[in-house]
Design a protein around this motif. Sequence first.
Motif, PDB file in Angstrom:
ATOM      1  N   VAL A 123       0.345  -1.365  -0.123  1.00 44.58           N
ATOM      2  CA  VAL A 123      -0.143   0.358  -0.218  1.00 44.58           C
ATOM      3  C   VAL A 123       0.667   1.203   0.110  1.00 44.58           C
ATOM      4  N   PHE A 124       1.931   1.170   1.025  1.00 47.12           N
ATOM      5  CA  PHE A 124       3.238   2.555   0.974  1.00 47.12           C
ATOM      6  C   PHE A 124       3.924   2.557  -0.827  1.00 47.12           C
ATOM      7  N   ASN A 125       4.039   1.863  -1.017  1.00 51.39           N
ATOM      8  CA  ASN A 125       4.862   1.170  -2.977  1.00 51.39           C
ATOM      9  C   ASN A 125       3.866   1.992  -3.874  1.00 51.39           C
ATOM     10  N   THR A 126       2.481   1.859  -3.975  1.00 51.60           N
ATOM     11  CA  THR A 126       1.134   2.054  -4.949  1.00 51.60           C
ATOM     12  C   THR A 126       1.193   3.257  -4.692  1.00 51.60           C
ATOM     13  N   LEU A 127       1.291   3.586  -3.235  1.00 49.30           N
ATOM     14  CA  LEU A 127       0.030   5.394  -3.109  1.00 49.30           C
ATOM     15  C   LEU A 127       1.832   6.357  -3.207  1.00 49.30           C
ATOM     16  N   HIS A 128       2.791   5.740  -3.142  1.00 48.95           N
ATOM     17  CA  HIS A 128       4.177   6.743  -3.362  1.00 48.95           C
ATOM     18  C   HIS A 128       3.792   6.673  -4.772  1.00 48.95           C
ATOM     19  N   THR A 129       3.704   5.687  -5.778  1.00 48.30           N
ATOM     20  CA  THR A 129       3.770   5.305  -7.664  1.00 48.30           C
ATOM     21  C   THR A 129       2.834   6.655  -7.723  1.00 48.30           C
ATOM     22  N   TRP A 130       1.767   6.519  -7.523  1.00 50.89           N
ATOM     23  CA  TRP A 130       0.564   7.012  -7.529  1.00 50.89           C
ATOM     24  C   TRP A 130       0.662   8.670  -7.167  1.00 50.89           C
ATOM     25  N   VAL A 131       1.308   9.209  -6.149  1.00 47.38           N
ATOM     26  CA  VAL A 131       1.265  11.164  -5.819  1.00 47.38           C
ATOM     27  C   VAL A 131       2.246  11.647  -6.448  1.00 47.38           C
ATOM     28  N   PHE A 132       3.252  10.534  -6.371  1.00 55.16           N
ATOM     29  CA  PHE A 132       5.704  11.537  -7.024  1.00 55.16           C
ATOM     30  C   PHE A 132       5.502  11.504  -8.309  1.00 55.16           C
ATOM     31  N   PRO A 133       6.359  12.061  -8.880  1.00 57.17           N
ATOM     32  CA  PRO A 133       6.462  12.805  -9.686  1.00 57.17           C
ATOM     33  C   PRO A 133       7.401  11.589 -10.807  1.00 57.17           C
ATOM     34  N   ALA A 134       6.682  10.786 -11.886  1.00 62.38           N
ATOM     35  CA  ALA A 134       7.285   9.546 -12.720  1.00 62.38           C
ATOM     36  C   ALA A 134       8.708   9.781 -12.781  1.00 62.38           C
ATOM     37  N   GLY A 135       9.706   8.749 -11.822  1.00 58.17           N
ATOM     38  CA  GLY A 135      11.495   9.064 -12.201  1.00 58.17           C
ATOM     39  C   GLY A 135      11.550   9.552 -11.495  1.00 58.17           C
ATOM     40  N   GLU A 136      10.947  10.159 -10.505  1.00 55.66           N
ATOM     41  CA  GLU A 136      11.377  10.524  -8.974  1.00 55.66           C
ATOM     42  C   GLU A 136      12.089   9.066  -8.294  1.00 55.66           C
ATOM     43  N   GLN A 137      13.045   9.558  -7.879  1.00 56.92           N
ATOM     44  CA  GLN A 137      13.190   8.463  -6.393  1.00 56.92           C
ATOM     45  C   GLN A 137      12.827   8.428  -4.979  1.00 56.92           C
TER      46      GLN A 137
END
Length: 252
Positions: free
Chosen positions: A181-195
């Motif tokens: 859940v934590f990882n999925t939310l990060h992929t939704w919220v933050f810009p693509a390609g950002e670490q």
Amino acid sequence: MANRPLAPGLKALTYIVFIVSLVWTAFFLAWVSLRLVDFGYPVLYRALDIEAHIARYGPENRFKHGFETTDRAQRLAIFGQIVDAIQAGGRGLEDIRYTDSRGRTSVFLRHPEVVHLRSVARLVDRLAWVSWLMLGGLVASLTIMRAARLPPPRPGAVAAWTGVVVTAAAAFTLAWGPEEVFNTLHTWVFPAGEQWFFYYQESLMTTLMKAPDLFGAIAILLLLAALIYGAAIFAACRLWLLRQSAATPGQR
């Protein structure tokens, strides 16, 4: 003169806006309150045994050295500086430093971490604006309910729905996996390609925060604080509406 009753659709919409804005406002107040105490990090530092975590992974960091020799006070101060910088739009993140036992001073955050934390700061700023809009929605819905003589929602119904939503969210998180859940939310919220994912061996920030364990503990604190704020706000709103109803019993 009696007030005209609201149409059923508008009445339902008013209740929905009231409940949604109340819940959001409760979480906003919980966030602000916990932010003032660095989200309980001084307590969670001990509860999550972050000192042992730093002792284990600090020496393994490939980019920074000596952080494992710092003391608790310095680590708490660094966490507080990160919180302050995020609230200031990300300013000052690159200036955070630590001093090891040999007296060597080093920059705490690497460039990818600064980039990510600035994205977090922008997200926090946007959510703050949404929070002010939600507060306006709460005031507006209360004003409509008072003017239209709408009774406040029953406490039992609100508590029941709150319990259902919290239980469903907790069950979903546990079933899917908190880390997923934590990882999925990060992929939704933050810009693509950002670490945004950092291994302990490459990030003192992640080590300091014992991510994602710290975030889970903070989420629990936010939920508990929001429940307290929500109950208090609802009680105050209900009392205000009921007093108005009792003051003019003839207007129905």
